[in-house]
Design a protein around this motif. Structure first.
Motif, short mmCIF file in Angstrom:
data_model
loop_
_atom_site.label_atom_id
_atom_site.label_comp_id
_atom_site.label_asym_id
_atom_site.label_seq_id
_atom_site.Cartn_x
_atom_site.Cartn_y
_atom_site.Cartn_z
N ASP A 253 2.39 1.70 -3.47
CA ASP A 253 1.40 2.18 -4.44
C ASP A 253 0.91 3.59 -4.16
O ASP A 253 0.69 4.38 -5.08
CB ASP A 253 0.18 1.24 -4.47
N ASP A 254 0.72 3.92 -2.88
CA ASP A 254 0.13 5.21 -2.52
C ASP A 254 1.15 6.33 -2.36
O ASP A 254 0.80 7.51 -2.50
CB ASP A 254 -0.66 5.09 -1.21
N VAL A 255 2.40 6.00 -2.02
CA VAL A 255 3.38 7.03 -1.69
C VAL A 255 4.59 7.00 -2.62
O VAL A 255 4.90 7.99 -3.29
CB VAL A 255 3.84 6.91 -0.22
N ARG B 238 0.83 -1.21 0.00
CA ARG B 238 0.00 0.00 0.00
C ARG B 238 0.86 1.25 0.00
O ARG B 238 0.60 2.22 -0.73
CB ARG B 238 -0.95 0.00 1.20
N PHE B 239 1.93 1.25 0.83
CA PHE B 239 2.83 2.40 0.89
C PHE B 239 3.52 2.61 -0.47
O PHE B 239 3.63 3.74 -0.95
CB PHE B 239 3.88 2.17 1.99
N GLY C 86 4.39 7.96 -6.30
CA GLY C 86 3.97 9.35 -6.50
C GLY C 86 5.01 10.38 -6.13
O GLY C 86 4.76 11.59 -6.23
#
Length: 148
Positions: A119-121, A116-117, A124
């Motif tokens: 993909d989300d952070v 999740r980290f 980006g």
């Protein structure tokens, strides 16, 4: 910095909570000169701070990944570095010579939390062209001491 300062630093690297009295005794100084030297080492920035060595697994952070980052261009360096400096799960970050551009050390609860980290952070972050993760199987040595 002389040999006495180095002796003090060696002892403090092993036990940052050591009292000034114990430090003075350990290096063969009286208390007043030990205090003076300690203040000088702190004020000059040689001693950057005092920290607690926390076992990551015992606080729910049993997953560690090393992430190699390649940026698209040099214009992204500063924004990337500024953003990385503010992200808690990234506990170490080094800019490297050559390819890749950066090495990040990331702590997470487990593999799904890291995913999740990622993909989300991580994807980006400014200027990221490529990310390569390596999962740490076992930590052999951490919190190394400077060879002073």
């Amino acid at each position: 910095m002389d040999g006495m300062d180095r002796a003090m630093l060696r002892r403090l690297q092993d036990d940052g909570r050591m009292t000034a009295t114990a430090l003075a005794e350990g290096v063969g100084l009286t208390l007043a000169p030990c205090h003076r030297r300690l203040r000088e080492l702190e004020n000059s920035g040689v001693i950057r701070g005092y920290r607690v060595d926390v076992d990551p697994a015992k606080v729910g952070l049993g997953f560690e990944a090393l992430v190699f980052v390649t940026l698209k261009d040099r214009l992204s360096l500063k924004p990337f570095e500024e953003e990385v400096a503010e992200i808690g799960p990234i506990i170490d970050a080094q800019r490297l010579f050559g390819d890749p551009d950066f090495l990040l050390r990331v702590m997470a609860e487990d593999l799904p939390a890291y995913q999740r980290f990622y993909d989300d952070v991580l994807v980006g972050l400014p200027g990221v062209e490529k990310l390569t993760s390596t999962i740490v199987m076992k930590s052999i040595k951490s919190g190394g001491r400077l060879p002073i």
